[in-house]
Design a protein around this motif. Structure first.
Motif, mmCIF file in Angstrom:
data_model
loop_
_atom_site.group_PDB
_atom_site.id
_atom_site.type_symbol
_atom_site.label_atom_id
_atom_site.label_comp_id
_atom_site.label_asym_id
_atom_site.label_seq_id
_atom_site.Cartn_x
_atom_site.Cartn_y
_atom_site.Cartn_z
ATOM 1 N N GLU A 11 0.826 -1.200 0.000
ATOM 2 C CA GLU A 11 0.000 0.000 0.000
ATOM 3 C C GLU A 11 0.866 1.258 0.000
ATOM 4 O O GLU A 11 2.077 1.203 0.201
ATOM 5 C CB GLU A 11 -0.914 -0.007 1.229
ATOM 6 N N GLY A 12 0.211 2.371 -0.231
ATOM 7 C CA GLY A 12 0.895 3.654 -0.165
ATOM 8 C C GLY A 12 1.475 4.143 -1.469
ATOM 9 O O GLY A 12 2.098 5.210 -1.515
ATOM 10 N N TRP A 13 1.268 3.386 -2.543
ATOM 11 C CA TRP A 13 1.818 3.776 -3.844
ATOM 12 C C TRP A 13 0.855 4.694 -4.584
ATOM 13 O O TRP A 13 -0.365 4.567 -4.461
ATOM 14 C CB TRP A 13 2.066 2.543 -4.715
ATOM 15 N N SER A 14 1.394 5.587 -5.385
ATOM 16 C CA SER A 14 0.595 6.375 -6.332
ATOM 17 C C SER A 14 1.216 6.224 -7.714
ATOM 18 O O SER A 14 2.432 6.094 -7.856
ATOM 19 C CB SER A 14 0.542 7.854 -5.935
ATOM 20 N N LYS A 32 6.234 5.889 -3.744
ATOM 21 C CA LYS A 32 5.764 5.766 -2.361
ATOM 22 C C LYS A 32 6.738 6.511 -1.460
ATOM 23 O O LYS A 32 7.901 6.126 -1.342
ATOM 24 C CB LYS A 32 5.674 4.297 -1.942
ATOM 25 N N ARG A 53 8.907 7.767 1.630
ATOM 26 C CA ARG A 53 9.525 7.098 2.766
ATOM 27 C C ARG A 53 9.867 8.146 3.822
ATOM 28 O O ARG A 53 10.281 9.253 3.487
ATOM 29 C CB ARG A 53 10.809 6.378 2.342
#
Length: 287
Positions: free
Chosen positions: A6-9, A50, A52
Motif C-alpha cells: 500500500e501507499g503507492w501512487s 511511495k 519514505r
C-alpha cells in the motif's frame, strides 16, 4: 504490473516524438544547437512512487531493469530533487516500462520528469516548474519538455521551448531494436551540423522535415533502414530522436491501426495519439 503493498501512487510518463530534427552548429562547450518539434503522446511508462520517512531513495521492482540503479534517471531525479528542495522524506520508485530503451521515444527523460513533478507534489516542496526544468536539464536535454508538459517547438540543446499547437494525429510507432549511444551519434563524422535555421512557418508548411540522424543511422544499421523502407510504403516514415525508433503519422487512430496490421507480426509496434497537454499534467491537475 504494479508494485506490491500500500501507499503507492501511479503517475504517467508519456513518450514523445521528434517530428523533425536539425542541427545548426556546435557550441564552444561541445554541445550542439538544434531545432526540433516535440510531440507528446498519450502512451508511455507509468512511474509508481511511495514516500519514505527515513529519507532513503530506493528503486524497487524487477531484477531485470536494463539500467543500473546508479545510472537510472528516475533515481537520479529523485536524489537531485531531494537535495535541491532539502527534503527530509525519501521515496521508493517502481517504473512500469513500456517505452523501449534507446529508441528515441524519451522514456528515461520522461520517467525523470515524472519523478521531479510528482515527488515535488508528494513531498510538498513546490519548487515551481522553472526550477524543476533546470534540475531536469542537468539530467538530459529532453527532460525540460516533459516538465513543461506541452508539445513544443524547441531550440538550443532542446531546452528553449515554445508551446506549439499541432493537428490531431495518430502515430504508428516501431522499435527497430537498435540502440546507439546518443554521444556516439553526435560525434559521427558524417553528421550534418550546419543546417540553416528553420521557422515554425517552415515546419507548418511541410518544407522542414527529416531527422539529421536518419542518414547516419541508415548507413550504420540495416535494421533501421529496413524499418524505414517498409514504413515508407504506408506513409511518410521518419526517425525520432537519436535512437532506432521510427514512426508514420496518420490523421486518425483507425488509419494507424490499419497500417499496423500490415506490418510483420514479429515487429514491436504501437499506435499512439498526439496530445497537446501531457497526461502527467492532467493527472497532477486532478489531485
Amino acid at each position: 504490473m504494479r508494485p506490491e503493498g500500500e501507499g503507492w501512487s501511479a503517475w504517467p510518463a508519456p513518450a514523445k516524438l521528434n517530428l523533425f530534427l536539425r542541427i545548426l552548429g556546435r557550441r564552444a562547450d561541445g554541445y550542439h544547437c538544434l531545432q526540433t518539434v516535440f510531440q507528446l503522446l498519450d502512451w508511455g511508462d507509468t512511474v509508481w512512487l511511495k514516500p519514505r520517512e527515513d529519507g532513503e531513495i530506493r528503486r524497487v521492482g524487477p531484477a531485470s531493469y536494463a539500467v543500473p540503479e546508479a545510472g537510472d534517471l528516475a533515481v537520479r531525479a529523485a536524489k537531485i530533487l531531494k537535495e535541491a528542495g532539502k527534503a527530509r522524506q525519501g521515496a521508493d520508485i517502481f517504473v512500469e516500462k513500456r517505452i523501449p530503451l534507446g529508441g528515441g521515444f524519451g522514456g528515461g527523460s520522461s520517467d525523470a520528469a515524472t519523478v521531479l513533478l510528482a515527488l515535488d507534489r508528494l513531498w510538498g516542496l513546490d519548487l515551481g516548474a522553472g526550477r524543476l526544468a533546470d534540475l531536469g536539464l542537468a539530467l538530459g536535454a529532453d527532460v525540460p519538455v516533459f516538465v513543461s508538459g506541452r508539445s513544443a517547438w524547441a531550440e538550443g540543446v532542446g531546452e528553449r521551448l515554445s508551446p506549439m499547437a499541432l493537428p490531431p494525429s495518430a502515430y504508428l510507432l516501431v522499435d527497430s531494436g537498435v540502440s546507439v549511444p546518443t554521444a556516439e551519434l553526435f560525434q559521427a563524422p558524417d553528421l550534418t551540423r550546419d543546417a540553416p535555421p528553420a521557422t515554425m512557418h517552415d515546419f507548418a508548411s511541410g518544407s522542414v522535415l527529416g531527422n539529421a540522424f536518419e542518414p547516419v543511422l541508415r548507413r550504420r544499421s540495416p535494421a533501421v533502414a529496413e524499418v524505414l523502407d517498409v514504413l515508407a510504403q504506408l506513409g511518410p516514415a521518419a526517425l525520432t530522436g537519436t535512437g532506432g525508433g521510427c514512426f508514420v503519422r496518420f490523421g486518425t487512430r483507425a488509419q494507424a491501426e490499419a497500417a499496423r496490421a500490415r506490418l510483420p507480426q514479429a515487429w514491436r509496434a504501437w499506435v499512439a495519439e498526439g496530445v497537446a497537454v501531457s497526461p502527467l499534467h492532467l493527472a497532477l491537475a486532478r489531485r
